[in-house]
Write a protein that holds these residues in place. Structure first.
Motif, short mmCIF file in Angstrom:
data_model
loop_
_atom_site.label_atom_id
_atom_site.label_comp_id
_atom_site.label_asym_id
_atom_site.label_seq_id
_atom_site.Cartn_x
_atom_site.Cartn_y
_atom_site.Cartn_z
N PHE A 254 1.01 -1.18 -0.07
CA PHE A 254 -0.05 -0.03 -0.13
C PHE A 254 0.83 1.10 0.09
CE2 PHE A 254 -3.04 -2.60 2.05
CZ PHE A 254 -4.21 -2.65 1.31
N PRO A 255 0.44 2.38 -0.81
CA PRO A 255 1.03 3.65 -0.46
C PRO A 255 0.88 4.07 1.05
CG PRO A 255 -0.25 3.72 -2.36
CD PRO A 255 -0.51 2.30 -1.95
N ALA A 256 1.78 4.83 1.42
CA ALA A 256 1.92 5.26 2.88
C ALA A 256 0.32 5.48 3.36
CB ALA A 256 2.83 6.04 3.20
N CYS A 257 -0.14 6.42 2.36
CA CYS A 257 -1.47 7.09 2.83
C CYS A 257 -2.69 6.12 2.80
CB CYS A 257 -1.88 8.19 1.78
SG CYS A 257 -2.20 7.58 -0.02
N PHE A 258 -2.39 4.71 2.28
CA PHE A 258 -3.39 3.63 2.45
C PHE A 258 -3.19 2.83 3.34
CE2 PHE A 258 -4.78 5.12 -1.99
CZ PHE A 258 -6.02 5.90 -1.89
N GLN A 259 -1.95 2.66 3.99
CA GLN A 259 -1.55 1.68 5.01
C GLN A 259 -2.74 1.62 6.05
OE1 GLN A 259 0.66 -0.64 5.24
NE2 GLN A 259 1.93 -0.33 3.65
N PRO A 260 -3.30 0.25 6.21
CA PRO A 260 -4.40 0.27 7.35
C PRO A 260 -3.87 0.83 8.80
CG PRO A 260 -4.14 -1.69 6.02
CD PRO A 260 -3.00 -0.95 5.71
N LYS A 261 -4.65 1.87 9.29
CA LYS A 261 -4.17 2.18 10.74
C LYS A 261 -5.23 1.76 11.49
CE LYS A 261 -2.02 6.49 8.96
NZ LYS A 261 -2.00 6.22 7.46
N ILE A 262 -4.88 0.98 12.40
CA ILE A 262 -6.10 0.12 13.52
C ILE A 262 -5.45 0.74 14.87
CG2 ILE A 262 -6.85 -1.98 14.23
CD1 ILE A 262 -5.81 -3.19 11.32
N THR A 263 -6.45 0.99 15.40
CA THR A 263 -6.15 1.52 17.02
C THR A 263 -7.12 0.95 17.66
OG1 THR A 263 -7.31 3.64 16.84
CG2 THR A 263 -4.99 3.76 16.33
N ILE A 264 -6.85 0.49 19.29
CA ILE A 264 -7.85 0.14 20.02
C ILE A 264 -7.64 0.90 21.24
CG2 ILE A 264 -8.43 -1.70 21.61
CD1 ILE A 264 -7.22 -3.47 19.33
N GLU A 265 -8.76 1.67 21.89
CA GLU A 265 -8.50 2.31 23.13
C GLU A 265 -9.85 1.98 24.05
OE1 GLU A 265 -9.19 6.36 21.89
OE2 GLU A 265 -7.22 6.71 20.97
N ARG A 266 -9.87 2.31 25.17
CA ARG A 266 -10.80 1.74 26.28
C ARG A 266 -11.77 3.06 26.60
NH1 ARG A 266 -11.91 -2.09 29.90
NH2 ARG A 266 -12.58 -1.40 32.07
N TRP A 267 -13.05 2.76 26.53
CA TRP A 267 -13.93 3.80 26.90
C TRP A 267 -14.53 3.27 28.43
CZ3 TRP A 267 -19.42 4.99 24.22
CH2 TRP A 267 -19.87 6.11 24.81
N GLU A 268 -13.77 3.71 29.10
CA GLU A 268 -13.94 3.56 30.78
C GLU A 268 -15.55 3.55 31.13
OE1 GLU A 268 -12.06 2.20 32.74
OE2 GLU A 268 -9.81 2.44 31.99
N GLU A 269 -15.97 4.91 30.57
CA GLU A 269 -17.31 4.93 31.20
C GLU A 269 -18.45 3.91 30.93
OE1 GLU A 269 -20.64 8.37 31.14
OE2 GLU A 269 -18.71 8.71 30.38
N LYS A 270 -18.30 3.42 29.84
CA LYS A 270 -19.25 2.59 29.22
C LYS A 270 -18.73 1.12 29.03
CE LYS A 270 -22.51 5.54 28.37
NZ LYS A 270 -23.79 5.32 28.71
N GLY A 271 -17.40 0.78 29.40
CA GLY A 271 -16.80 -0.52 29.47
C GLY A 271 -16.88 -1.25 28.31
N TYR A 272 -16.50 -0.08 27.07
CA TYR A 272 -16.28 -0.96 25.89
C TYR A 272 -14.69 -0.76 25.31
CZ TYR A 272 -20.99 -0.42 25.18
OH TYR A 272 -22.55 -0.40 25.03
N SER A 273 -14.26 -1.47 24.51
CA SER A 273 -12.95 -1.30 23.59
C SER A 273 -13.45 -0.84 22.63
CB SER A 273 -12.29 -2.57 23.94
OG SER A 273 -11.56 -3.22 24.94
N VAL A 274 -12.77 0.12 22.12
CA VAL A 274 -13.06 1.04 20.70
C VAL A 274 -12.09 0.67 19.81
CG1 VAL A 274 -13.69 3.00 19.67
CG2 VAL A 274 -14.33 2.72 22.23
N VAL A 275 -12.49 -0.05 18.82
CA VAL A 275 -11.65 -0.32 17.69
C VAL A 275 -11.73 0.44 16.43
CG1 VAL A 275 -10.82 -2.43 15.95
CG2 VAL A 275 -11.61 -2.97 18.50
N SER A 276 -10.75 1.17 16.06
CA SER A 276 -10.95 2.21 14.98
C SER A 276 -10.10 1.68 13.88
CB SER A 276 -10.37 3.56 15.38
OG SER A 276 -11.12 4.13 16.30
N VAL A 277 -10.63 1.74 12.63
CA VAL A 277 -9.92 1.32 11.37
C VAL A 277 -9.98 2.25 10.38
CG1 VAL A 277 -9.87 -0.37 9.76
CG2 VAL A 277 -10.49 -1.19 11.81
N ARG A 278 -8.82 2.79 9.75
CA ARG A 278 -9.08 3.47 8.65
C ARG A 278 -8.07 3.05 7.46
NH1 ARG A 278 -10.41 8.40 6.95
NH2 ARG A 278 -8.98 9.72 5.75
N CYS A 279 -8.57 2.84 6.30
CA CYS A 279 -7.76 2.37 5.39
C CYS A 279 -8.39 2.69 3.92
CB CYS A 279 -7.75 0.80 5.47
SG CYS A 279 -9.27 -0.27 5.44
#
Length: 458
Positions: A254-279
């Motif tokens: 992939f060109p650098a601008c199209f490399q999949p970017k995947i992050t995982i954060e925790r939403w403490e208040e609601k008790g979720y893990s938030v998986v964000s994907v941009r590609c």
């Protein structure tokens, strides 16, 4: 001694909520001028999101936006979808199919069987035997597999082949010359032994490849994801893949601008893990990600999906089936690797070859042999049969993993063009418009199977 009787449970009790509150499906073309809204309200149940997404993607619909909410006992989704040309869904047959498949009496398997000629992911194999193969990829492997089946007089009526991280996964539907499934134990044993020998190659290791048979239903894309996930293809160093019949790296650079970017954060208040994907956006992207999260036993409670030009942004609020979030770095890293693998398995750059011919035993073997002899490596393939016509799609590169030379395509056209319909499409590697090779005689039209078959049968 008194006799103790077990209490009676009505077997339909589990379906009581569904019967009291049946799913409601609305296909809306009036709210938006540039897309169709598919709204689904239903009692929540495990795997329901994947079922809905699977129905839409099997119809080759493009999901441009989606809003998912299934916290608690109710499941509410809104999908913005278009056809492959980016237009609203106006075909009455397609709308009826969506309403029936997702409605109160929805059964995608039954619906598919009553819709002949539509190449969807669910296949009835009542008249066929399904063969699943997974192993280490190498040059010419797909050609060798199809040659063995032809030698044993088995006809491949449908198949899907993926390669990733130097692994190859195949699901093939075969029958014999009488169009009957292959179910005799001796013949199955012979097939299994010969295919195992091919997957093993020169290596004396039984774990190099696996073969299995099925006489039931399967969803091909889902099964391929499961097979490669179980094979731990996501652990490949650097993500370099094989080539189904080529042994080259099929990992898309992939060109650098199209490399999949995947992050995982925790939403403490609601008790979720938030998986964000941009590609880079593509067809069936949401299905591939939801399929992987489901197979990893994560539940999606909320999600937002959107497309912005060539990019796709997807956000999933998840918990594990046991109610836990992703708390350790090891868990997060594994989810990131698995989603990244799911995105890359289906991506194919380079040339897409489409061939249509009268179906016969040995056709796939002949085509893959010719591709190999012309120095072309197949990195992904799909085979289907409608009536007496076999339609094959191959994504190819040259044996070094580079772009295919036009002279090779011309030589291929001369060799097989007189016996089957042959089309070529350049698959773009960036956000630029698709390039079509500027060579006289090459069709400049849509390359979807439906159009190809209509022109062939005209």
């Amino acid at each position: 001694m008194a006799r103790v009787c077990s209490p009676y449970f009505d077997p339909e009790y589990e379906n009581l909520s569904t019967r009291i509150n049946p799913p409601r499906v609305c296909v809306d073309n009036s709210s938006c001028s540039d897309c169709t809204l598919v709204k689904v309200d239903s009692v929540n149940k495990p795997g329901i999101l994947l079922e809905v997404v699977q129905v839409l993607t099997d119809l080759d619909l493009i999901i441009t936006k989606a809003y998912i909410s299934s916290d608690g006992g109710w499941f509410m989704d809104v999908f913005h979808v278009t056809d492959q040309q980016g237009k609203q869904i106006t075909d009455r047959k397609t709308i009826d199919h969506i309403e029936k498949a997702l409605g109160p009496k929805g059964d995608t398997t039954e619906v598919v069987k009553t819709w002949p000629g539509k190449r969807v992911g669910v296949h009835s194999v009542g008249d066929h035997t399904a063969i699943e193969l997974i192993g280490r990829d190498r040059p010419g492997l797909l050609s060798e597999i199809s040659a063995v089946l032809a030698d044993l007089h088995f006809n491949v009526v449908a198949a899907e082949v993926w390669t990733h991280n130097r692994r190859i996964a195949c699901v093939l539907y075969v029958n014999d010359t009488t169009s009957q499934p292959v179910d005799h134990p001796t013949r199955l044993s012979t097939i299994e032994e010969r295919l195992k020998n091919i997957l093993r190659g020169c290596e004396d290791d039984d774990n190099v490849g696996h073969t299995s048979f099925s006489m039931g239903f399967t969803h091909v894309d889902r099964r391929l994801h499961q097979m490669l996930f179980a094979d731990r293809d996501y652990e490949g160093s650097g993500g370099h893949g094989g080539g189904g019949g080529g042994g080259l790296s099929n990992e898309v650079d992939f060109p650098a601008c199209f490399q999949p970017k995947i992050t995982i954060e925790r939403w403490e208040e609601k008790g979720y893990s938030v998986v964000s994907v941009r590609c880079k956006d593509r067809a069936k992207l949401m299905f591939d990600i939801v399929c992987t999260l489901t197979d990893m036993e994560y539940v999606v409670f909320h999600a937002t999906i959107s497309s912005d030009g060539p990019y796709a942004s997807q956000e999933y609020y998840i918990r594990h089936m046991d109610g836990c979030t992703l708390d350790t770095e090891g868990e997060k890293e594994r989810v990131v690797k698995c989603i990244d693998a799911a995105i890359r398995r289906r991506v194919s750059e380079g040339l897409r070859l489409e061939l249509c011919a009268k179906d016969r035993v040995g056709l796939l073997s002949e085509v893959t042999r010719i591709l190999r002899e012309n120095g072309l490596s197949v990195i992904r393939a799909g085979v289907s049969t409608i009536g007496e016509q076999a339609m094959n799609v191959f994504y190819v590169r040259d044996s070094s993993g580079n772009s295919v030379d036009i002279q090779k395509i011309e030589a291929l056209r001369k060799e097989i063009g007189h016996t089957m319909m042959f089309n070529v499409k350049k698959v773009p590697t960036s956000s630029k418009a698709p390039e079509t090779p500027d060579t006289s005689g090459w069709a400049k039209t849509s390359f979807f199977f439906g159009n190809l078959l209509e022109r062939f049968l005209a």
